[in-house]
Design a protein around this motif. Sequence first.
Motif, mmCIF file in Angstrom:
data_model
loop_
_atom_site.group_PDB
_atom_site.id
_atom_site.type_symbol
_atom_site.label_atom_id
_atom_site.label_comp_id
_atom_site.label_asym_id
_atom_site.label_seq_id
_atom_site.Cartn_x
_atom_site.Cartn_y
_atom_site.Cartn_z
ATOM 1 N N SER A 51 0.841 -1.217 -0.164
ATOM 2 C CA SER A 51 -0.128 -0.073 -0.059
ATOM 3 C C SER A 51 0.918 1.274 0.016
ATOM 4 O O SER A 51 1.823 1.412 0.843
ATOM 5 C CB SER A 51 -0.882 0.146 1.189
ATOM 6 N N ASN A 79 3.345 -0.981 4.137
ATOM 7 C CA ASN A 79 3.284 0.575 3.993
ATOM 8 C C ASN A 79 4.435 1.037 3.229
ATOM 9 O O ASN A 79 5.538 1.216 3.928
ATOM 10 C CB ASN A 79 3.069 1.375 5.367
ATOM 11 N N SER A 82 4.126 5.691 2.733
ATOM 12 C CA SER A 82 3.183 6.672 2.565
ATOM 13 C C SER A 82 2.998 7.821 3.116
ATOM 14 O O SER A 82 3.729 8.234 4.261
ATOM 15 C CB SER A 82 1.892 5.759 2.855
ATOM 16 N N THR A 86 -1.924 5.832 5.875
ATOM 17 C CA THR A 86 -1.668 4.391 5.889
ATOM 18 C C THR A 86 -1.183 3.825 6.810
ATOM 19 O O THR A 86 -1.588 2.551 7.589
ATOM 20 C CB THR A 86 -1.122 4.157 4.445
#
Length: 371
Positions: A51, A79, A82, A86
């Motif tokens: 993500s 993550n 980010s 997030t």
Amino acid sequence: MEVVLTYLFYAFIGIVAINSSYYLFFFVFAFAKAKKATSSYLPPVSLIVCSKNEAENLRRNIPHWLAQKYAHFEIVLINDASRDETKDVIEEFAELHPSIVQVHVENNEAFWGSKKYALTLGIKKASHDHLLFTDADCTPESAYWIQEMSNHFVGKKELILGYGAYEKIKGSWLNKLIRFETVLTAIQYFSYAIAGRPYMGVGRNLAYTTNLFYEQRGFIDHMKVQSGDDDLFVNQAGTRENVAVNFHPDSFTISTPKKTFGQWYTQKRRHVSTSSHYRFMDKFFLGLFYTSQLLFFVVAILLLAFNYQWEWVAAMIGIRYLFSWIAIGASANKLKEKDVILLYPINELFLLFFQLSIFITNLISKPNRWK
């Protein structure tokens, strides 16, 4: 002029024969039957999600992943440096659910902006040997998604290709175009895999083993290519023996499609940029199909414009469309995308020139990082 038109006419016969052969013989997915896996082997699975600025999508989809009816799985949430919330979202869910494994990636000068680097760290953190990949904006179609995908890890099968659909938006032509392109792409990569020559998969719904990942030295051979954590890995690692395809409806994921043409164009530029790194024969057969499509329209228009043998030209156009409608219609039905077939002739023609513009644009400038 008559001589030129005669040559064009005979060339058109060949073009129609080549293009129709793809729909009749190459695209075997249209005639394949989905089989719900019945194996009792249910290996522990690590679901891996990378993500980058996906706080809202994670809030929406983590509960869907946690609700999967599967005995033994963990969720590795990555993550990738980010800038939004997030990291906070991942930490909040991890506090409540011990099955969630956190991986927080800091920007690295050598691999700055590389999704493959972030995925590699997530894979190394995974506890299980069977990995299932999806994106933060992907919702499983069924609570049995993990089971349906992992059930295909039987025998020598180490790489499972799934279907990643896009959400339907009523009244949106762009949405139908995006989903039509997704169906056409799926027809090709499923068909080639069924025929024993897998060349790509989609990261929205893909599974493989850690053994295969380390056997291929991960993404090292194409680490510098911006995209390709999914298709280039499959192109490199996939074989007739180790790949299985899964298009049972319970195995589908549904993603959020791009809402504007510009966003989709940027996304497709990244995807198309990886194709130059495919194996030579994969590029040849994919290129031949695209070329036969493009020439079909160009030569047909020229012959009809000069009214040359128009009855035969019209008959061959009809035959080609009959074969393509059968293959694409049957495939769209399997993938629960029947509505995209309604605008098929228009969308096909638009996509041909859309893809041509992407090829030209990518020659001039390289696409940006994955996000």
